[in-house]
Design a protein around this motif. Structure first.
Motif, short mmCIF file in Angstrom:
data_model
loop_
_atom_site.label_atom_id
_atom_site.label_comp_id
_atom_site.label_asym_id
_atom_site.label_seq_id
_atom_site.Cartn_x
_atom_site.Cartn_y
_atom_site.Cartn_z
N MET A 106 0.85 -1.20 0.00
CA MET A 106 0.00 0.00 0.00
C MET A 106 0.88 1.23 0.00
SD MET A 106 -2.89 1.17 2.80
CE MET A 106 -3.93 -0.22 2.40
N SER A 107 0.61 2.16 -0.88
CA SER A 107 1.41 3.37 -0.99
C SER A 107 1.16 4.27 0.21
CB SER A 107 1.06 4.12 -2.28
OG SER A 107 -0.27 4.60 -2.23
N GLN A 108 2.06 5.25 0.39
CA GLN A 108 1.94 6.17 1.51
C GLN A 108 0.63 6.95 1.42
OE1 GLN A 108 5.24 8.79 1.95
NE2 GLN A 108 4.46 9.74 3.82
N ALA A 109 0.24 7.30 0.19
CA ALA A 109 -0.99 8.08 0.01
C ALA A 109 -2.21 7.26 0.39
CB ALA A 109 -1.11 8.55 -1.44
N GLU A 110 -2.09 5.90 0.26
CA GLU A 110 -3.24 5.06 0.54
C GLU A 110 -3.30 4.61 1.99
OE1 GLU A 110 -2.41 1.99 -2.21
OE2 GLU A 110 -3.62 2.85 -3.81
N THR A 111 -2.21 4.89 2.73
CA THR A 111 -2.18 4.47 4.12
C THR A 111 -3.18 5.26 4.94
OG1 THR A 111 0.16 3.93 3.92
CG2 THR A 111 -0.73 4.19 6.16
N PRO A 112 -4.11 4.59 5.61
CA PRO A 112 -5.09 5.32 6.40
C PRO A 112 -4.45 6.02 7.58
CG PRO A 112 -5.26 2.96 6.83
CD PRO A 112 -4.29 3.13 5.70
N SER A 113 -4.78 7.29 7.77
CA SER A 113 -4.22 8.06 8.88
C SER A 113 -5.03 7.79 10.13
CB SER A 113 -4.24 9.55 8.56
OG SER A 113 -5.56 9.98 8.32
N PRO A 114 -4.37 7.65 11.25
CA PRO A 114 -5.09 7.40 12.49
C PRO A 114 -6.00 8.58 12.81
CG PRO A 114 -2.73 6.98 12.75
CD PRO A 114 -2.92 7.67 11.43
N THR A 115 -7.12 8.30 13.37
CA THR A 115 -8.06 9.35 13.74
C THR A 115 -7.59 10.06 15.00
OG1 THR A 115 -9.38 7.86 15.09
CG2 THR A 115 -9.94 8.02 12.74
N ALA A 116 -8.19 11.22 15.24
CA ALA A 116 -7.87 11.96 16.46
C ALA A 116 -8.25 11.15 17.69
CB ALA A 116 -8.61 13.29 16.45
N ALA A 117 -9.38 10.42 17.59
CA ALA A 117 -9.81 9.59 18.72
C ALA A 117 -8.80 8.48 18.99
CB ALA A 117 -11.19 9.00 18.44
N GLY A 118 -8.27 7.91 17.92
CA GLY A 118 -7.26 6.86 18.08
C GLY A 118 -6.01 7.39 18.76
N HIS A 119 -5.56 8.60 18.34
CA HIS A 119 -4.41 9.23 18.99
C HIS A 119 -4.67 9.43 20.47
CE1 HIS A 119 -1.62 9.88 15.76
NE2 HIS A 119 -2.48 10.57 15.02
N THR A 120 -5.87 9.93 20.78
CA THR A 120 -6.22 10.23 22.17
C THR A 120 -6.25 8.97 23.02
OG1 THR A 120 -7.54 12.13 21.46
CG2 THR A 120 -7.94 11.29 23.68
N LEU A 121 -6.83 7.89 22.48
CA LEU A 121 -6.90 6.63 23.22
C LEU A 121 -5.51 6.05 23.47
CD1 LEU A 121 -10.02 4.90 21.60
CD2 LEU A 121 -9.83 5.88 23.90
N ARG A 122 -4.64 6.14 22.45
CA ARG A 122 -3.28 5.63 22.63
C ARG A 122 -2.53 6.45 23.67
NH1 ARG A 122 -3.62 4.56 17.13
NH2 ARG A 122 -2.71 6.58 16.58
N LEU A 123 -2.73 7.77 23.62
CA LEU A 123 -2.07 8.64 24.59
C LEU A 123 -2.60 8.36 26.00
CD1 LEU A 123 -0.10 10.96 25.06
CD2 LEU A 123 -1.98 12.56 24.65
#
Length: 284
Positions: free
Chosen positions: A1-18
């Motif tokens: 999968m190309s970089q452009a096709e890589t799904p970006s993590p959502t803000a909620a995902g960032h918050t949960l990981r943090l």
């Protein structure tokens, strides 16, 4: 999968990981477990004192519901909550919330956190949520400590509620969990105060002491009849309303009033913490 096709993590995902990372740091500290163990030990000590004291505790003497322990051991947890709520629980919550931002600043890690794509608002929210989780863990430690000593040392017979109704072990444990939830809610306003104090300084001890002293001062003001007009506005005013959960039927008035009171303090001191933290020069 190309970089452009890589799904970006959502803000909620960032918050949960943090948040997960923050909770791992919090609960890997020996200090956190030492405080939880000390809280759990309070009802254990109470239970041991009642078990090995000569005779039944006299009614009306000592902490509320002390005389109920010999009939239903789960009331050791109830007495533990009543004893810990004015001082020990606020002290531990003040330590955790007061260290939230000031501790990072003192260690020099705050600027590195903010250099990452975290954002000040998200970091502030995660710090508060981790303090709220600790509030629940602290109340649960008292509940479980009381339940453990009660089961081991005392019978689980009938206990008499404030309304005169008698309840069994299952109902007693349910009421005990509800009281733990009540205490958790009671501490959420203090957690917001501690977080705000933590944004004011890079010395964690100062923020911890400030929040703890404010909790004690609020209770002193609440004990003065001359200031009865002020009492409904104090964040500690409904702390001991947990006894209403030992009525039949349960009186939810204090619980609801406590929720609204703590939400008001969360909103006020959350806004103050936001205003301070988002304008604070940290990366310089």
């Amino acid at each position: 999968m190309s970089q452009a096709e890589t799904p970006s993590p959502t803000a909620a995902g960032h918050t949960l990981r943090l948040l997960g990372s923050e909770l791992r740091v919090l609960f890997r500290r020996w200090r956190t477990w030492a405080m939880l163990a000390a809280l759990a030990a309070v009802p254990v000590v109470i239970g041991l004192a009642v078990r090995f004291a000569p005779g039944r505790p006299p009614s009306g003497r000592g902490p509320a519901f002390l005389d109920q322990i010999t009939d239903n051991g789960l009331f050791a947890g109830v007495v533990g909550l009543v004893v810990c709520t004015p001082l020990f629980l606020p002290l531990t919550v003040s330590v955790v919330s007061g260290d939230a931002i000031a501790g990072e600043a003192n260690l020099g890690t705050l600027r590195y956190l903010l250099a990452a794509p975290v954002g000040r608002v998200r970091l502030l929210a995660v710090k508060y949520l981790s303090s709220a989780v600790f509030c629940a863990a602290a109340a649960l430690a008292v509940v479980l400590g009381g339940a453990a000593v009660g089961v081991v040392l005392f019978p689980l017979g009938k206990a008499t509620l404030l309304s005169g109704t008698q309840i069994g072990a299952g109902d007693s444990f349910g009421r005990l969990l509800l009281m733990g939830a009540y205490v958790t809610v009671s501490l959420l306003g203090l957690a917001a105060i501690g977080l705000f104090a933590s944004t004011l300084t890079s010395v964690p001890v100062g923020a911890m002491a400030g929040a703890a002293v404010l909790a004690v001062a609020s209770q002193i003001l609440g004990a003065l009849d001359q200031l009865d007009w002020l009492h409904p506005w104090l964040f500690t005013d409904r702390w001991l309303g947990l006894a209403d959960l030992l009525r039949d039927p349960i009186s939810w008035d204090s619980f609801g009033q406590n929720v609204w009171l703590q939400l008001g303090y969360i909103a006020l001191f959350g806004a103050l913490a936001y205003g301070r933290f988002t304008t604070k020069d940290i990366l310089a």
